[in-house]
Design an enzyme around this catalytic site. Structure first.
Site, short mmCIF file in Angstrom:
data_model
loop_
_atom_site.label_atom_id
_atom_site.label_comp_id
_atom_site.label_asym_id
_atom_site.label_seq_id
_atom_site.Cartn_x
_atom_site.Cartn_y
_atom_site.Cartn_z
N HIS A 113 35.71 77.09 -5.53
CA HIS A 113 35.06 78.05 -6.43
C HIS A 113 33.56 77.83 -6.35
O HIS A 113 33.09 76.86 -5.75
CB HIS A 113 35.55 77.89 -7.88
N GLU B 246 28.43 75.24 -4.60
CA GLU B 246 27.62 74.39 -5.48
C GLU B 246 26.83 73.35 -4.69
O GLU B 246 25.74 72.95 -5.11
CB GLU B 246 28.53 73.74 -6.52
#
Ligand SMILES: [Zn+2]
Length: 274
Positions: A116, A135
């Site tokens: 994600h 990220e």
């Protein structure tokens, strides 16, 4: 020599599903301990190499996962939320290098455990200029804004490959081999802890010897483009001042620099309901 260990949870040893990283689930207690142990291994390695100042930032969920009572006392812990630099809080405190522990692949990856980008129910894709990032890239670019290199990342094979492709010649530790989004062949903690300790030692030694990877910098101004999971979420985020709607699900924001881009990204995503 000051090192920041920025930690997330999905890429920790043994983690394969959401229950294990959810504070409301009984499995979570085991995995926050394993998270603390992966981090301790990185602290030992950094300390062995000569880091005399180690900061750890707890970047998962509400930032209250790491067990401070079991954390190697050489490190100070930044925990809780909200803090403006979020997952990489502390990067502006005179740090020389960053280590990412427990990181995961970007949203939409194949064979990435719990892949994600920031929010699995909100963000389908994120670009900095025209670079698709997770990220590792988002936080790595903030480190780069401060002139600080990412030295190392631990996680599954896909997270490690994505980070290496973007961030250059960093140390990586594959603690598990993802077979799908929620299945992996996992190395046991004593094995991963050795691997992490040794890699952290090499990473910090390399930094001390002037062989660290270059900081990851994006060109400015930074175009932050968010592809939300739904058009309704893009509708909600479109009130963000100065944002421009590209199509049903995509919104773009121009920021003067990467720090402003990071704050704008967080704010736009915070406008969106699940
Ligand atoms: Zn994450």
């Amino acid at each position: 020599m000051k090192i920041l260990i920025a930690a997330d949870m999905e890429g920790i040893t043994g983690v394969t599903n959401w229950d294990q990283v959810d504070p409301n689930h009984s499995e979570y207690a085991r995995f926050r301990r394993l998270m603390t142990h992966d981090i301790n291994a990185a602290i030992r390695g950094a300390g062995d190499a000569g880091a005399d100042n180690i900061l750890v930032t707890d970047g998962h969920d509400r930032g209250t996962n790491i067990l401070i009572e079991e954390l190697d006392p050489r490190a100070h812990l930044i925990c809780g939320d909200f803090s403006p630099l979020a997952m990489i809080q502390g990067i502006d405190q005179g740090v020389n290098g960053v280590i990412f522990v427990g990181y995961h692949a970007r949203a939409g990856s194949q064979n990435g455990i719990l892949d994600h980008t920031w929010s699995s129910r909100r963000v389908a894709n994120l670009w900095l200029n025209d670079i698709l990032v997770g990220e590792y890239g988002l936080n790595g670019a903030v480190a780069g804004h401060f002139g600080i290199p990412v030295l190392m990342l631990t996680g599954d094979q896909t997270a490690c490959a994505q980070a290496s492709e973007l961030l250059g010649n960093i140390e990586t530790v594959v603690v598990k081999t993802a077979l799908s989004r929620m299945a992996a062949e996992c190395l046991p903690p004593p094995v991963t802890q050795d691997l992490i300790q040794n890699a952290a030692k090499r990473a910090v030694k390399g930094l001390i010897n002037g062989q660290a990877p270059k900081p990851f910098t994006v060109t400015v101004p930074v175009q932050v483009t968010i592809d939300f999971n739904t058009s309704e979420q893009a509708d909600q985020a479109a009130i963000f001042p100065g944002s421009r709607r590209l199509d049903g699900r995509r919104l773009t924001i121009t920021a003067d620099d990467m720090l402003a881009a990071y704050l704008a990204f967080q704010a736009a995503v915070a406008l969106v309901s699940l």
